[in-house]
Enzyme design. Sequence first.
Site, PDB file in Angstrom:
ATOM      1  N   ALA A  66       0.866  -1.170   0.000  1.00  0.00           N
ATOM      2  CA  ALA A  66       0.000   0.000   0.000  1.00  0.00           C
ATOM      3  C   ALA A  66       0.907   1.224   0.000  1.00  0.00           C
ATOM      4  O   ALA A  66       2.061   1.155   0.431  1.00  0.00           O
ATOM      5  CB  ALA A  66      -0.881  -0.019   1.238  1.00  0.00           C
ATOM      6  N   GLY A 111       0.560  -4.903   0.924  1.00  0.00           N
ATOM      7  CA  GLY A 111      -0.595  -4.956   0.032  1.00  0.00           C
ATOM      8  C   GLY A 111      -0.307  -5.704  -1.263  1.00  0.00           C
ATOM      9  O   GLY A 111      -1.234  -6.201  -1.912  1.00  0.00           O
ATOM     10  N   GLU A 114      -0.804  -9.258  -0.373  1.00  0.00           N
ATOM     11  CA  GLU A 114      -2.247  -9.412  -0.172  1.00  0.00           C
ATOM     12  C   GLU A 114      -2.976  -9.486  -1.513  1.00  0.00           C
ATOM     13  O   GLU A 114      -3.911 -10.266  -1.694  1.00  0.00           O
ATOM     14  CB  GLU A 114      -2.771  -8.258   0.696  1.00  0.00           C
ATOM     15  CG  GLU A 114      -2.239  -8.342   2.124  1.00  0.00           C
ATOM     16  CD  GLU A 114      -2.551  -7.127   2.957  1.00  0.00           C
ATOM     17  OE1 GLU A 114      -2.195  -6.002   2.557  1.00  0.00           O
ATOM     18  OE2 GLU A 114      -3.159  -7.287   4.032  1.00  0.00           O
ATOM     19  N   GLU A 134       4.390  -4.737   7.341  1.00  0.00           N
ATOM     20  CA  GLU A 134       3.661  -3.619   7.952  1.00  0.00           C
ATOM     21  C   GLU A 134       4.113  -3.324   9.374  1.00  0.00           C
ATOM     22  O   GLU A 134       4.066  -2.188   9.839  1.00  0.00           O
ATOM     23  CB  GLU A 134       2.145  -3.913   7.950  1.00  0.00           C
ATOM     24  CG  GLU A 134       1.493  -3.910   6.572  1.00  0.00           C
ATOM     25  CD  GLU A 134       1.511  -5.269   5.889  1.00  0.00           C
ATOM     26  OE1 GLU A 134       2.273  -6.165   6.317  1.00  0.00           O
ATOM     27  OE2 GLU A 134       0.746  -5.428   4.912  1.00  0.00           O
TER      28      GLU A 134
HETATM   29  N1  COA Z   1       4.579   3.088  -0.773  1.00  0.00           N
HETATM   30  C1  COA Z   1       4.966   4.239  -1.350  1.00  0.00           C
HETATM   31  N2  COA Z   1       6.094   4.367  -2.054  1.00  0.00           N
HETATM   32  C2  COA Z   1       6.867   3.285  -2.192  1.00  0.00           C
HETATM   33  C3  COA Z   1       6.531   2.047  -1.619  1.00  0.00           C
HETATM   34  C4  COA Z   1       5.321   1.970  -0.879  1.00  0.00           C
HETATM   35  N3  COA Z   1       4.900   0.830  -0.321  1.00  0.00           N
HETATM   36  N4  COA Z   1       7.506   1.146  -1.896  1.00  0.00           N
HETATM   37  C5  COA Z   1       8.407   1.806  -2.642  1.00  0.00           C
HETATM   38  N5  COA Z   1       8.023   3.093  -2.817  1.00  0.00           N
HETATM   39  C6  COA Z   1       8.724   4.151  -3.573  1.00  0.00           C
HETATM   40  C7  COA Z   1       9.922   4.705  -2.814  1.00  0.00           C
HETATM   41  O1  COA Z   1       9.498   5.675  -1.884  1.00  0.00           O
HETATM   42  C8  COA Z   1      10.732   5.265  -3.938  1.00  0.00           C
HETATM   43  O2  COA Z   1      10.136   6.481  -4.344  1.00  0.00           O
HETATM   44  P1  COA Z   1      11.093   7.775  -4.617  1.00  0.00           P
HETATM   45  O3  COA Z   1      12.036   7.345  -5.711  1.00  0.00           O
HETATM   46  O4  COA Z   1      10.117   8.837  -5.057  1.00  0.00           O
HETATM   47  O5  COA Z   1      11.791   8.080  -3.331  1.00  0.00           O
HETATM   48  C9  COA Z   1      10.504   4.265  -5.079  1.00  0.00           C
HETATM   49  O6  COA Z   1       9.284   3.603  -4.751  1.00  0.00           O
HETATM   50  C10 COA Z   1      11.582   3.237  -5.200  1.00  0.00           C
HETATM   51  O7  COA Z   1      11.733   2.576  -3.951  1.00  0.00           O
HETATM   52  P2  COA Z   1      13.140   2.443  -3.172  1.00  0.00           P
HETATM   53  O8  COA Z   1      12.838   2.252  -1.740  1.00  0.00           O
HETATM   54  O9  COA Z   1      14.040   3.566  -3.545  1.00  0.00           O
HETATM   55  O10 COA Z   1      13.690   1.089  -3.835  1.00  0.00           O
HETATM   56  P3  COA Z   1      14.714   0.060  -3.187  1.00  0.00           P
HETATM   57  O11 COA Z   1      15.113  -0.861  -4.270  1.00  0.00           O
HETATM   58  O12 COA Z   1      15.802   0.803  -2.461  1.00  0.00           O
HETATM   59  O13 COA Z   1      13.882  -0.731  -2.069  1.00  0.00           O
HETATM   60  C11 COA Z   1      11.954  -1.930  -1.220  1.00  0.00           C
HETATM   61  C12 COA Z   1      12.839  -1.576  -2.459  1.00  0.00           C
HETATM   62  C13 COA Z   1      10.746  -2.705  -1.715  1.00  0.00           C
HETATM   63  C14 COA Z   1      12.790  -2.780  -0.252  1.00  0.00           C
HETATM   64  C15 COA Z   1      11.522  -0.635  -0.516  1.00  0.00           C
HETATM   65  O14 COA Z   1      10.978   0.236  -1.477  1.00  0.00           O
HETATM   66  C16 COA Z   1      10.501  -0.831   0.571  1.00  0.00           C
HETATM   67  O15 COA Z   1      10.813  -1.293   1.639  1.00  0.00           O
HETATM   68  N6  COA Z   1       9.201  -0.483   0.281  1.00  0.00           N
HETATM   69  C17 COA Z   1       8.152  -0.542   1.244  1.00  0.00           C
HETATM   70  C18 COA Z   1       7.710  -1.951   1.479  1.00  0.00           C
HETATM   71  C19 COA Z   1       6.609  -1.994   2.514  1.00  0.00           C
HETATM   72  O16 COA Z   1       6.809  -1.707   3.671  1.00  0.00           O
HETATM   73  N7  COA Z   1       5.402  -2.362   2.075  1.00  0.00           N
HETATM   74  C20 COA Z   1       4.278  -2.483   2.923  1.00  0.00           C
HETATM   75  C21 COA Z   1       3.521  -1.230   2.954  1.00  0.00           C
HETATM   76  S1  COA Z   1       2.081  -1.404   4.002  1.00  0.00           S
END
Ligand code: COA
Length: 260
Positions: A66, A111, A114, A134
């Site tokens: 999400a 999400g 999910e 989460e």
């Molecule tokens: N919501 C909003 N934005 C997200 C996102 C999310 N769940 N997951 C990734 N993004 C965005 C990042 O903020 C970044 O945006 P930006 O370039 O404008 O700063 C872009 O997507 C790329 O992500 P980034 O984190 O730079 O890539 P990465 O390869 O370093 O890391 C992940 C990849 C998946 C490990 C990391 O993005 C992450 O942990 N995401 C969240 C996962 C999460 O907690 N999901 C559950 C949400 S309830």
Amino acid sequence: MSERLVLVADDAGIRRITVNRPDKLNALNADTLDALQTAFDEAAADAAVRVVVLTGAGPKAFVAGADIAEMADLRPTEGRDFSLRGQKLMRTIETLPKPVIAMVNGFALGGGLELAMGCHLRIAADSAKVGQPEINLGLIPGFGGSQRLLRLAGRSATLELCLLGTPITAERALQLGIVTRVVPAAELEAETLKIATQLAASAPLALRATLDVVNIGGECGIEEGLQYESAQFGLMFATDDMREGTRAFVERRKPAFTGH
Ligand code: COA
């Protein structure tokens, strides 16, 4: 708006739905949830669609969760509404009257997992990572993850994934029963299309009945489940496709199913 956030394409009975926010790793904000809801409602209503393949745009992610930025300032009632919106979409997918395959091409987190768990089959690239992180945000799964993971993989795996929040490999997800198959990343598309093509040529009413009996049977007692299975089994004898399938077997030819 919806055209941009979600791409829809058709090929020979296979509808491909692509979450299209690659710069945000396909994170699900409210508008994307709405676009997906519309896409799946349309896929359900269109008889020409025999099977749906759901995937994420770009090389890195199926869906990375999400949208965290959008959630950051929500109030409790808004958080509940966001959860209900996501839950409604996942339930729409789970109860769609035709098979839905998640083509998990990268991160399927929160999400994203999910969403994949709402689908009927999950074909994952060996490079994919899945999880329910989460807890690291001071949250819990809100789009049905706690409930579907419990049903798919049991209490032990659910508590491990949701309490620790650490993503796991596709291979481990396969061992836990969370994904259906793991394939080399380079073959993901071809393998998924092979399965989709098989389903597109299969008997639509029997596919639908299969999805129904599994959906209902997963939530009721054995007696009710068996009763429902025999009722659906009997119903199949009213279909042209059942006559065609059994005759084709006897005549040693491939059946041509019509969905009637
Ligand atoms: N919501 C909003 N934005 C997200 C996102 C999310 N769940 N997951 C990734 N993004 C965005 C990042 O903020 C970044 O945006 P930006 O370039 O404008 O700063 C872009 O997507 C790329 O992500 P980034 O984190 O730079 O890539 P990465 O390869 O370093 O890391 C992940 C990849 C998946 C490990 C990391 O993005 C992450 O942990 N995401 C969240 C996962 C999460 O907690 N999901 C559950 C949400 S309830």
